[in-house]
Enzyme design. Structure first.
Site, PDB file in Angstrom:
ATOM      1  N   ASP A 207       0.828  -1.204   0.000  1.00  0.00           N
ATOM      2  CA  ASP A 207       0.000   0.000   0.000  1.00  0.00           C
ATOM      3  C   ASP A 207       0.869   1.264   0.000  1.00  0.00           C
ATOM      4  OD1 ASP A 207      -2.845   0.891   0.408  1.00  0.00           O
ATOM      5  OD2 ASP A 207      -1.952   1.884   2.130  1.00  0.00           O
ATOM      6  N   GLU A 265       2.071  -0.249  -4.681  1.00  0.00           N
ATOM      7  CA  GLU A 265       1.089   0.753  -5.101  1.00  0.00           C
ATOM      8  C   GLU A 265       1.807   2.103  -5.046  1.00  0.00           C
ATOM      9  OE1 GLU A 265      -3.202   2.763  -3.984  1.00  0.00           O
ATOM     10  OE2 GLU A 265      -1.673   2.402  -2.481  1.00  0.00           O
ATOM     11  N   HIS A 343     -10.157  -1.636  -5.869  1.00  0.00           N
ATOM     12  CA  HIS A 343     -11.144  -1.221  -4.854  1.00  0.00           C
ATOM     13  C   HIS A 343     -11.186   0.293  -4.674  1.00  0.00           C
ATOM     14  CE1 HIS A 343      -7.306  -1.080  -2.942  1.00  0.00           C
ATOM     15  NE2 HIS A 343      -7.814  -0.436  -1.915  1.00  0.00           N
ATOM     16  N   ASP A 344     -10.298   1.026  -5.347  1.00  0.00           N
ATOM     17  CA  ASP A 344     -10.264   2.486  -5.212  1.00  0.00           C
ATOM     18  C   ASP A 344     -10.838   3.196  -6.431  1.00  0.00           C
ATOM     19  OD1 ASP A 344      -8.980   2.418  -2.722  1.00  0.00           O
ATOM     20  OD2 ASP A 344      -6.990   2.375  -3.645  1.00  0.00           O
TER      21      ASP A 344
HETATM   22  C1  GLC Z   1      -4.296   2.951  -0.751  1.00  0.00           C
HETATM   23  C2  GLC Z   1      -5.486   2.037  -0.660  1.00  0.00           C
HETATM   24  C3  GLC Z   1      -6.687   2.855  -0.308  1.00  0.00           C
HETATM   25  C4  GLC Z   1      -6.447   3.515   1.010  1.00  0.00           C
HETATM   26  C5  GLC Z   1      -5.117   4.288   1.034  1.00  0.00           C
HETATM   27  C6  GLC Z   1      -4.694   4.599   2.423  1.00  0.00           C
HETATM   28  O1  GLC Z   1      -4.412   3.883  -1.760  1.00  0.00           O
HETATM   29  O2  GLC Z   1      -5.626   1.334  -1.852  1.00  0.00           O
HETATM   30  O3  GLC Z   1      -7.856   2.084  -0.284  1.00  0.00           O
HETATM   31  O4  GLC Z   1      -7.485   4.399   1.301  1.00  0.00           O
HETATM   32  O5  GLC Z   1      -4.068   3.559   0.479  1.00  0.00           O
HETATM   33  O6  GLC Z   1      -4.232   3.435   3.064  1.00  0.00           O
END
Ligand code: GLC
Ligand code: CA
Length: 587
Positions: A207, A265, A343-344
């Site tokens: 993440d 990510e 999921h985002d």
């Molecule tokens: C990433 C996740 C997201 C979350 C963010 C903070 O972007 O994919 O769902 O809100 O990190 O952890």
């Protein structure tokens, strides 16, 4: 050594599960580990090799589990460690693998590390988080240490009166950022990774891993949004000064000791050169990263990035992005992660296809062809294989459960009330934006069958089920050879049977065309030609000269009735609305 030696994780199809909405095994309305375990045959049958679970650790769920209060335990709503062991055994028994979500830029404020850190300035864990004294203005008013804006809310700092200091949180105040400069923090992360690896986990999605190192001194961000108190500081925390040191240390101490799959990510970054540093094999960091240039394409970026406002995009822009990343640093071994949903993000058929009844299935299949014919490791998000679409505009703000949607809506509502002096303000433009772009669309319960709540739960689902589930569900699609699900299964098989689609060099044909995306892929002595119509119109595409197109054989397409694939290719191809085709040159 060849730049792209074949490995299992390059060939793999990864399926992202959003556990809370996948399948509820005990009727409490919340998806769980036993629910996932009961659907493994469905996933195996689709052609999935690796499951990636969004976080299932203990969490207050302020940001749906991306706020972890115990990295070594499962949240009771999802099950127990023993349930996880059973799930893993079921995954491995089917020859699949399991990836966990590693969320270590921040923890929950309910994690014992933070509770200890907060307790006093002299506690040994004080320095595990990022604490700074207040700033005072001339009138003696207290302010945060700098002007950084948090994602999803106002200031990136929260005041703690016990010690009269602020802590940094780049996301919610319930998600304090860990201080990666502290060696003990890094060691604690390596330890918790080892905990899951020793338990049998096969890899990690990391993440926001590119924001763990912040610019020294935490200076104010430049003012890009005049009139606002807090400013976008992403250039000061994305890809910061020590991030590569930290990830190299992680690789040396943990990753290199095992045969894992890793994907970072990496938001706030549209530069391939910047992200390549995480991926190029010579740097010994991660296998691949998620870049967000396609995911951000339909959002305005000036004067600031607005994720929940829809911006019309051009096919030529889409193609330019795909092409640039497909071709980037091939010789040095750059490797892509191919995804269009997670999921985002809202559903791809609603954003890049056409989700009207007439075109929904055909355009979802066209996007499936795009996905399986791009080079890199393939990711599929739950429900994408069914052509699931955004929920309708008739849903009110109360149906949006994501804190990001709620905070955005209410921030604007309050502002409009203040500015107009009225209580009754028009928010329809904001709801239009959310209907197109909210993260909630990916988070509705999975549509399993036509029974109540789409067969997701026997209780009351934690979030509403999309209105269309009676017609659009897995059971109906499994029985239908022409369904989006059946098409995805064949598409994934096509990819596995043709290494050229995974590993081949990419050449874009006619980048300026605003209707058609056409490209070739080449690997060893195999070539593929892909042509996709991004519009509802019939289009004739003229092939560029100089290639012996007649040697290509049509192998795949989404116009099931009339494939037209038997005819020799060239010099033109006639495509119906949202038609896509794949040709392979064999001899
Ligand atoms: C990433 C996740 C997201 C979350 C963010 C903070 O972007 O994919 O769902 O809100 O990190 O952890
Ligand atoms: Ca449950």
């Amino acid at each position: 050594m060849a730049p792209h030696p074949e490995t299992w994780w390059k060939n793999a199809v990864i399926y992202q599960i959003y556990p809370v909405s996948f399948f509820d095994s005990n009727g409490d309305g919340i998806g769980d580990l036993n629910g996932i375990a009961s659907k493994l045959d469905y996933l195996k049958d689709l052609g999935v090799d690796v499951l990636w679970l969004s976080p299932i650790y203990k969490s207050p769920l302020a940001d749906m589990g991306y706020d972890i209060s115990d990295y070594r335990d499962i949240d009771p709503r999802y099950g127990t460690l023993q349930d996880w062991d059973k799930l893993l055994a079921g995954v491995h028994a089917r020859g699949m693998k399991l990836m966990m979500d590693l969320v270590v830029n921040h923890s929950s404020d309910e994690h014992e590390w933070f509770i200890e850190s907060k307790s006093s300035k002299t506690h040994p864990k004080r320095d595990w988080y990022i604490w700074r004294p207040p700033r005072y203005d001339a009138a003696g008013n207290r302010h945060p240490p700098n002007n950084w804006k948090a994602q999803f809310e106002g200031s990136a700092w929260d005041y703690d009166s016990t010690t009269d200091e602020y802590y940094l949180h780049l996301y919610l105040s319930k998600q304090p950022d860990l201080n990666w400069e502290n060696l003990d923090v890094r060691q604690a992360v390596w330890d918790l990774m080892s905990f899951w690896i020793n338990r049998g986990c096969d890899g990690f999605r990391m993440d926001v891993i590119n924001i763990i190192s912040k610019v020294a001194g935490l200076p104010d961000a430049p003012v890009t949004d005049p009139g606002e108190e807090y400013q976008d500081a992403s250039p000061l925390f994305a890809n910061g000064p020590h991030v590569h040191e930290y990830i190299q240390e992680m690789n040396l101490k943990v990753l290199s000791q095992h045969d894992l799959i890793t994907v970072g990510e990496t938001p706030f970054t549209h530069s391939a050169a910047e992200l390549a540093k995480y991926v190029l094999p010579a740097n010994k960091e991660l296998n691949m990263v998620f870049h967000f240039e396609i995911a951000d394409l339909d959002s305005p970026s000036l004067p600031k990035h607005e994720p929940f406002i829809h911006r019309p995009w051009k096919v030529s822009e889409f193609k330019e992005i795909v092409t640039r990343w497909q071709q980037f640093e091939r010789d040095a071994g750059f490797w892509n992660a191919i995804f269009i949903e997670n999921h985002d993000r809202a559903r791809s058929v609603s954003r890049f296809g056409n989700d009207t009844e007439q075109w929904r299935a055909i355009s979802a299949k066209m996007l499936a062809i795009l996905e399986v014919t791009l080079g890199g490791t393939q990711y599929v998000f739950q429900g994408q294989e069914l052509g699931l679409k955004n929920f309708p505009r008739s849903w009110g703000i109360e149906e949006y459960k994501d804190v990001a949607s709620q905070n955005w809506y209410h921030e604007i509502l309050e502002k409009r009330k203040r500015e107009s002096g009225k209580d009754d303000v028009n928010m329809s433009d904001i709801l239009d934006g959310l209907q197109k772009k909210a993260r909630d669309h990916a988070r509705v319960p999975m549509q399993w069958d036509s029974s109540a709540h789409a067969g997701f739960t026997t209780g009351v689902p934690w979030m509403g089920v999309n209105d269309d589930y009676k017609a659009w569900n897995a059971a109906a699609q499994l029985d239908d050879d022409k369904s989006v699900r059946s098409f995805w299964k064949r598409a994934l098989r096509l990819r596995k049977e043709n290494k050229v689609l995974i590993y081949g060099d990419f050449v874009s044909l006619s980048p300026q065309n605003e209707q058609i995306f056409a490209y070739t892929r080449s690997y060893e002595d195999r070539h593929a030609f892909v042509v996709l119509n991004f519009t509802p119109e019939n289009v004739t595409f003229t092939l560029p000269q100089g290639e012996n197109w007649s040697k290509f054989v049509g192998v795949f397409g989404n116009q099931e009735e009339d494939l037209g694939l038997d005819a020799p290719l060239g010099p033109t191809v006639h495509l119906k609305g949202y038609e896509g085709r794949v040709y392979i040159q064999t001899g």
